[in-house]
Design a protein around this motif. Structure first.
Motif, PDB file in Angstrom:
ATOM      1  N   TRP A 195       0.791  -1.224   0.000  1.00 17.50           N
ATOM      2  CA  TRP A 195       0.000   0.000   0.000  1.00 17.50           C
ATOM      3  C   TRP A 195       0.832   1.288   0.000  1.00 17.50           C
ATOM      4  CZ3 TRP A 195      -2.044  -4.297   2.661  1.00 17.50           C
ATOM      5  CH2 TRP A 195      -3.295  -4.717   2.221  1.00 17.50           C
ATOM      6  N   SER A 196       1.873   1.354   0.775  1.00 20.38           N
ATOM      7  CA  SER A 196       2.632   2.606   0.855  1.00 20.38           C
ATOM      8  C   SER A 196       3.368   2.920  -0.441  1.00 20.38           C
ATOM      9  CB  SER A 196       3.653   2.551   2.003  1.00 20.38           C
ATOM     10  OG  SER A 196       3.010   2.397   3.247  1.00 20.38           O
ATOM     11  N   SER A 255      -6.513  -2.721 -11.887  1.00 22.00           N
ATOM     12  CA  SER A 255      -7.643  -3.311 -11.152  1.00 22.00           C
ATOM     13  C   SER A 255      -7.160  -4.005  -9.880  1.00 22.00           C
ATOM     14  CB  SER A 255      -8.381  -4.314 -12.043  1.00 22.00           C
ATOM     15  OG  SER A 255      -8.961  -3.667 -13.158  1.00 22.00           O
ATOM     16  N   ALA A 256      -6.035  -4.706  -9.982  1.00 20.89           N
ATOM     17  CA  ALA A 256      -5.490  -5.375  -8.803  1.00 20.89           C
ATOM     18  C   ALA A 256      -5.097  -4.355  -7.740  1.00 20.89           C
ATOM     19  CB  ALA A 256      -4.279  -6.221  -9.194  1.00 20.89           C
ATOM     20  N   ALA A 257      -4.424  -3.281  -8.168  1.00 21.60           N
ATOM     21  CA  ALA A 257      -4.041  -2.224  -7.226  1.00 21.60           C
ATOM     22  C   ALA A 257      -5.277  -1.519  -6.676  1.00 21.60           C
ATOM     23  CB  ALA A 257      -3.124  -1.220  -7.913  1.00 21.60           C
ATOM     24  N   GLY A 258      -6.285  -1.328  -7.525  1.00 22.71           N
ATOM     25  CA  GLY A 258      -7.506  -0.669  -7.088  1.00 22.71           C
ATOM     26  C   GLY A 258      -8.249  -1.458  -6.029  1.00 22.71           C
ATOM     27  N   GLY A 259      -8.285  -2.781  -6.181  1.00 24.95           N
ATOM     28  CA  GLY A 259      -8.925  -3.608  -5.164  1.00 24.95           C
ATOM     29  C   GLY A 259      -8.253  -3.459  -3.815  1.00 24.95           C
ATOM     30  N   ALA A 260      -6.906  -3.445  -3.823  1.00 22.41           N
ATOM     31  CA  ALA A 260      -6.168  -3.253  -2.578  1.00 22.41           C
ATOM     32  C   ALA A 260      -6.414  -1.864  -2.009  1.00 22.41           C
ATOM     33  CB  ALA A 260      -4.675  -3.469  -2.826  1.00 22.41           C
ATOM     34  N   MET A 261      -6.490  -0.873  -2.885  1.00 20.96           N
ATOM     35  CA  MET A 261      -6.717   0.498  -2.441  1.00 20.96           C
ATOM     36  C   MET A 261      -8.076   0.647  -1.757  1.00 20.96           C
ATOM     37  SD  MET A 261      -6.085   3.853  -4.814  1.00 20.96           S
ATOM     38  CE  MET A 261      -5.792   5.476  -4.122  1.00 20.96           C
ATOM     39  N   LEU A 262      -9.075  -0.022  -2.289  1.00 19.28           N
ATOM     40  CA  LEU A 262     -10.411   0.042  -1.696  1.00 19.28           C
ATOM     41  C   LEU A 262     -10.463  -0.674  -0.347  1.00 19.28           C
ATOM     42  CD1 LEU A 262     -12.686  -0.449  -4.842  1.00 19.28           C
ATOM     43  CD2 LEU A 262     -12.130   1.669  -3.638  1.00 19.28           C
ATOM     44  N   THR A 263      -9.572  -1.632  -0.147  1.00 16.92           N
ATOM     45  CA  THR A 263      -9.489  -2.279   1.164  1.00 16.92           C
ATOM     46  C   THR A 263      -9.093  -1.252   2.220  1.00 16.92           C
ATOM     47  OG1 THR A 263      -8.965  -4.477   0.323  1.00 16.92           O
ATOM     48  CG2 THR A 263      -8.186  -3.952   2.542  1.00 16.92           C
ATOM     49  N   TYR A 264      -8.121  -0.427   1.914  1.00 17.36           N
ATOM     50  CA  TYR A 264      -7.744   0.645   2.834  1.00 17.36           C
ATOM     51  C   TYR A 264      -8.923   1.586   3.077  1.00 17.36           C
ATOM     52  CZ  TYR A 264      -2.748   0.604   4.042  1.00 17.36           C
ATOM     53  OH  TYR A 264      -1.533   0.344   4.616  1.00 17.36           O
ATOM     54  N   ALA A 265      -9.684   1.863   2.021  1.00 22.22           N
ATOM     55  CA  ALA A 265     -10.792   2.810   2.128  1.00 22.22           C
ATOM     56  C   ALA A 265     -11.832   2.334   3.143  1.00 22.22           C
ATOM     57  CB  ALA A 265     -11.438   3.033   0.760  1.00 22.22           C
TER      58      ALA A 265
END
Length: 332
Positions: A130-131, A277-287
């Motif tokens: 994430w970072s 899309s893979a990065a976006g899924g992880a990003m939404l987890t943080y959200a």
């Protein structure tokens, strides 16, 4: 008049070329701390103090990798090295038994290393994905030159200095607040780990990627899988109280995720949109995870929830914009 236009054109072009690097410089700390919910919106000013460390590291990793033609596997390994530097040197949370008064090393304590297994796995995982890596993927998806350097030698030197300042300043700030100091053996261990990881990133980067035939799921499914897997990883670290079970479960998810996404990404039908899309899924987890997260800095519940909603909305808007741009560049 003509001479002035000719003289200023390269400068304008250089500034425009560096815009993605500037965006990454601020996006990295924004994702790492604010989207996570670790710092509330009322402390947004902290973005500028965090950017040299987080953003400087992300820009340097991205530029070094792209200048040498390396792919995301090398970026992920360098991101892990960054996490070792931040948590092993600047904050020393890998070794401080009472870091922030939280006793993070008690579960799954490894006495001869002076470390805690679940905390080590979690915090290094957070930085690796994430970072550093997620912000790089998002900014590259917005760029017309996703695999080319964004900076010249001067620009790269500037970000190197900013990163060095970030490391020194963060370390000095921590020393003024906590008397703990890692042992000589622990510091040597950090240095060895960083050298090994950098060498591994170089070795992986020099290997020609193996592309195989076969189909991959749609970007929507890839993003959904990334969201589910990364969410499961976060939940494990939130709810599993046994330190060794937590660390083992987290590592198992890590291994399975790496095997799955490496297999998919090597297929010829994998595109930049799948990566986003893979990065976006992880990003939404943080959200979503920001809402149950308690911020480090004091903030009222209302302010905290408003900030989480704002950052989550910004993340969604950014991902939509990146997807549109990415699709446009792929088709052109």
């Amino acid at each position: 008049m003509t001479n002035t236009n000719v003289a200023t054109a390269p400068r304008r072009s250089g500034v425009k070329r560096a815009l993605p690097a500037i965006g990454l410089f601020f996006l990295s700390p924004m994702v790492a701390e604010f989207l996570l919910g670790n710092i509330p919106i009322s402390a947004l000013f902290a973005l500028f103090t965090l950017a040299p460390l987080y953003g400087g590291g992300a820009v340097l990793i991205r530029e070094v990798a792209r200048r040498r033609g390396w792919g995301y596997p090398s970026i992920l390994i360098l991101a892990l090295a960054y996490g070792v530097i931040e948590e092993g040197i600047t904050t020393q949370s890998l070794f401080n038994p009472n870091y922030a008064g939280l006793r993070l090393l008690d579960p799954g304590h490894i006495s001869f290393l002076g470390m805690g297994a679940p905390w080590t796995v979690m915090v290094l995982g957070l930085h690796t994905l994430w970072s550093i890596t997620v912000p790089i993927v998002v900014m590259e998806s917005l760029s017309r030159r996703p695999r080319e350097p964004w900076l010249g030698r001067i620009g790269l030197s500037v970000y190197a200095v900013l990163f060095a300042v970030g490391v020194v300043a963060t370390t000095a700030f921590g020393y003024t607040r906590d008397p703990f100091r890692a042992s000589a053996g622990q510091n040597i261990g950090v240095a060895v780990a960083v050298v090994v990881l950098v060498a591994l990133a170089v070795w992986v980067g020099r290997r020609a990627p193996r592309r195989t035939a076969g189909n991959v799921p749609s970007p929507w499914i890839v993003g959904g899988v990334a969201l589910v897997v990364s969410s499961g990883w976060m939940v494990v670290n939130d709810v599993v109280t046994n330190g060794w079970l937590c660390a083992a479960s987290s590592l198992l998810i890590d291994v399975l995720a790496v095997l799955l996404f490496v297999t998919w990404s090597r297929r010829t039908s994998w595109t930049r949109i799948h990566t986003l899309s893979a990065a976006g899924g992880a990003m939404l987890t943080y959200a979503w995870h920001a809402f149950p997260e308690k911020p480090v800095f004091g903030a009222s519940t209302t302010v905290d929830l408003i900030g989480n909603a704002v950052f989550a909305l910004l993340a969604v808007v950014l991902l939509i914009s990146a997807t549109i741009r990415c699709e446009k560049f792929v088709r052109s």
